[in-house]
Design a protein around this motif. Structure first.
Motif, short mmCIF file in Angstrom:
data_model
loop_
_atom_site.label_atom_id
_atom_site.label_comp_id
_atom_site.label_asym_id
_atom_site.label_seq_id
_atom_site.Cartn_x
_atom_site.Cartn_y
_atom_site.Cartn_z
N GLU A 297 -83.89 6.90 58.16
CA GLU A 297 -84.16 5.54 57.72
C GLU A 297 -83.64 4.58 58.30
OE1 GLU A 297 -84.27 3.29 53.22
OE2 GLU A 297 -83.49 5.44 53.57
N LEU A 298 -82.32 4.75 58.87
CA LEU A 298 -81.55 3.65 59.49
C LEU A 298 -82.42 3.59 60.77
CD1 LEU A 298 -77.87 4.50 58.92
CD2 LEU A 298 -79.07 2.78 57.87
N ALA A 299 -82.65 4.54 61.49
CA ALA A 299 -83.33 4.23 62.82
C ALA A 299 -84.69 3.57 62.62
CB ALA A 299 -83.49 5.52 63.31
N GLU A 300 -85.27 3.92 61.40
CA GLU A 300 -86.69 3.14 61.27
C GLU A 300 -86.39 1.63 61.15
OE1 GLU A 300 -90.55 3.14 58.10
OE2 GLU A 300 -89.12 4.73 58.26
N ILE A 301 -85.10 1.48 60.26
CA ILE A 301 -84.92 -0.22 59.89
C ILE A 301 -84.55 -0.63 61.34
CG2 ILE A 301 -83.07 -1.68 58.87
CD1 ILE A 301 -82.93 0.42 56.74
N ALA A 302 -83.98 -0.14 62.14
CA ALA A 302 -83.37 -0.61 63.55
C ALA A 302 -84.83 -0.80 64.44
CB ALA A 302 -82.28 0.15 64.05
N GLY A 303 -85.72 0.04 64.18
CA GLY A 303 -86.99 0.06 65.26
C GLY A 303 -86.62 0.89 66.28
N LEU A 304 -85.81 2.10 66.03
CA LEU A 304 -85.49 2.81 67.27
C LEU A 304 -85.70 4.54 66.94
CD1 LEU A 304 -82.02 1.23 68.01
CD2 LEU A 304 -84.08 0.70 69.28
N GLY A 305 -85.82 5.07 67.89
CA GLY A 305 -85.70 6.64 67.78
C GLY A 305 -84.27 7.07 67.22
N GLU A 306 -84.37 8.27 66.60
CA GLU A 306 -83.06 8.75 66.03
C GLU A 306 -81.96 8.82 66.89
OE1 GLU A 306 -83.56 11.89 63.18
OE2 GLU A 306 -85.42 11.17 62.61
N ARG A 307 -82.24 9.44 68.10
CA ARG A 307 -81.33 9.64 69.01
C ARG A 307 -81.03 8.53 69.53
NH1 ARG A 307 -82.87 15.16 72.48
NH2 ARG A 307 -82.66 16.72 70.89
N THR A 308 -81.65 7.67 69.98
CA THR A 308 -81.44 6.32 70.61
C THR A 308 -80.56 5.46 69.55
OG1 THR A 308 -83.47 6.09 71.86
CG2 THR A 308 -82.43 4.28 71.53
N PHE A 309 -80.94 5.54 68.28
CA PHE A 309 -80.25 4.98 67.15
C PHE A 309 -78.88 5.35 67.31
CE2 PHE A 309 -78.48 4.93 62.86
CZ PHE A 309 -78.63 3.57 62.66
N GLN A 310 -78.52 6.54 67.14
CA GLN A 310 -77.18 6.99 67.04
C GLN A 310 -76.49 6.61 68.22
OE1 GLN A 310 -76.82 10.94 64.95
NE2 GLN A 310 -79.23 11.12 65.35
N ARG A 311 -76.85 6.85 69.26
CA ARG A 311 -76.23 6.51 70.61
C ARG A 311 -75.80 5.09 70.58
NH1 ARG A 311 -77.82 4.33 74.86
NH2 ARG A 311 -80.41 4.73 74.46
N ARG A 312 -76.78 4.09 70.17
CA ARG A 312 -76.39 2.73 70.44
C ARG A 312 -75.58 2.03 69.17
NH1 ARG A 312 -82.04 -0.27 71.74
NH2 ARG A 312 -81.12 -2.02 70.77
N PHE A 313 -75.66 2.91 67.93
CA PHE A 313 -74.88 2.60 66.78
C PHE A 313 -73.44 2.67 67.23
CE2 PHE A 313 -72.69 2.55 62.86
CZ PHE A 313 -73.52 1.66 62.16
N GLN A 314 -73.11 4.18 67.98
CA GLN A 314 -71.49 4.29 68.07
C GLN A 314 -71.18 3.45 69.08
OE1 GLN A 314 -70.97 8.41 68.41
NE2 GLN A 314 -69.02 8.01 68.52
N LYS A 315 -72.12 3.12 70.18
CA LYS A 315 -71.55 2.23 71.34
C LYS A 315 -71.14 0.90 70.77
CE LYS A 315 -72.90 0.23 75.83
NZ LYS A 315 -74.25 -0.13 76.63
N ALA A 316 -72.01 0.42 69.84
CA ALA A 316 -71.92 -1.01 69.33
C ALA A 316 -70.76 -1.22 68.33
CB ALA A 316 -73.15 -1.43 68.60
N THR A 317 -70.47 -0.10 67.51
CA THR A 317 -69.66 -0.16 66.31
C THR A 317 -68.23 0.29 66.61
OG1 THR A 317 -70.47 1.63 65.06
CG2 THR A 317 -71.72 -0.69 64.73
N GLY A 318 -68.47 1.50 67.56
CA GLY A 318 -67.13 2.04 67.65
C GLY A 318 -67.12 3.49 66.83
N MET A 319 -68.24 3.66 65.99
CA MET A 319 -68.05 4.77 65.09
C MET A 319 -69.36 5.23 64.76
SD MET A 319 -67.25 2.89 61.67
CE MET A 319 -65.52 1.85 62.46
#
Length: 340
Positions: A243-265
């Motif tokens: 659901e979070l990946a869909e909200i961000a408009g990203l694929g799940e793997r891309t979302f998880q990688r970019r989320f950790q890079k952006a927020t540090g967690m």
């Protein structure tokens, strides 16, 4: 008159642009009072004192000079050099090359370097913290780790004594640090006398319970920011990756990688931080039972909530409320007892 033989240590306090002068003068007072306590207990025996000196760059920035000395007229033998907190965030602190070079040279001559809060960034600039454990203000810990990745940053601890380098945590951790040095050189009795006189706690606290959620939103990734704001909007009660990946408009793997890079967690860790931050507020400001607080912030299992809360804050929910709960304090009478 105090002679060189009466001095058990010399503490140098480093003054730099925008440093917290209350820490500089507060530590000066702590050591003076401790020395007076030592003299009052001497009863004809030998009293000791801690010499305090202040050091800062000269007007032209070319050299480091002594601007204050509690026991002038004797050669300086610096036992410690303390870099105090900064009143501005580390990213706005000025470069101080000559000062950091001087700190490194004093360390090489046998002086122990000590930092408080953002003062750790000055010590880190010397390279002497590489490969070592260190603490700083919990809000600056991620920046210290990012800028100096070889430092083993542990912001849960108030003071880390690594022998020739000592680091202390948040802004007022200078009280813990000052009393630690008093105990080391004048003994535990003088330290406790000083703490009681100043109405401050003896050293030994952990910084972790005082920490808060450092929410990074200035990373420039608009897609991730959109997911973050959505999580804050619903208290992170729903944080499934698809659901979070869909909200961000990203694929799940891309979302998880970019989320950790952006927020540090990771997204799940971020959700826990949001929930626990809301739980902290409820424990501080209400009298709701812990089980109700757990349910309100999205935990159906109170036992799981307690485990996660203690892991993040260092305290069990009930202990956290006893220490920080405003409602509980209001329920106490003037002498600390319950009101009728």
């Amino acid at each position: 008159m105090t002679t060189a033989a009466d001095l058990c240590a010399e503490v140098g306090l480093v003054i730099f642009p925008d440093c917290q002068l209350s820490a500089v003068y507060g530590l000066t007072d702590v050591f003076r009072i401790a020395g007076e306590m030592s003299a009052s207990r001497a009863e004809g025996g030998k009293a000791h004192a801690i010499r305090v000196s202040h050091w800062q760059l000269s007007a032209d920035g070319g050299e480091v000079v002594c601007s204050y000395d509690s026991h002038p007229g004797q050669p300086h033998r610096l036992t410690y050099l303390i870099t105090p907190p900064s009143l501005i965030v580390p990213s706005r602190m000025q470069p101080m090359g000559n000062l950091t070079d001087w700190l490194a040279s004093r360390h090489a001559a046998g002086t122990t370097l000590v930092s408080v809060c953002a003062g750790a960034f000055l010590v880190a600039e010397t390279g002497l913290l590489d490969g070592r454990p260190a603490t700083t203000h919990w809000a600056f810990a991620a920046e210290l780790a990012r800028r100096y990745p070889s430092i083993r940053v542990d912001s849960s601890r108030m003071v880390i004594d690594d022998g020739d380098i000592v680091t202390a945590g948040g802004i007022l951790a200078w009280t813990d640090l000052g009393l630690t040095l008093v105990a080391r050189h004048l003994g535990p009795t003088i330290m406790l006398d000083t703490a009681r006189f100043l109405l401050i706690d003896p050293p030994g606290r952990m910084q972790q319970p005082y920490g808060g959620f450092v929410d990074r939103r200035d990373h420039g990734d608009a897609a991730i920011l959109k997911a973050q704001l959505w999580m804050h909007g619903n208290g992170a009660r729903d944080h499934a990756i698809p659901e979070l990946a869909e909200i961000a408009g990203l694929g799940e793997r891309t979302f998880q990688r970019r989320f950790q890079k952006a927020t540090g967690m990771k997204a799940t860790e971020y959700a826990q931080q949001i929930r626990i931050e809301r739980a902290r507020e409820a424990l501080e400001l209400t009298r709701k039972p812990v089980e109700q607080v757990a349910w309100d912030v999205g935990y159906g299992d109170p036992s799981a909530f307690r485990r996660i809360f203690q892991r993040i804050t260092g305290l069990a929910p009930a202990d956290y409320r006893r220490r920080f709960g405003l409602m509980q304090r209001e329920a106490a009478g003037p002498a600390g007892g319950a009101t009728p």
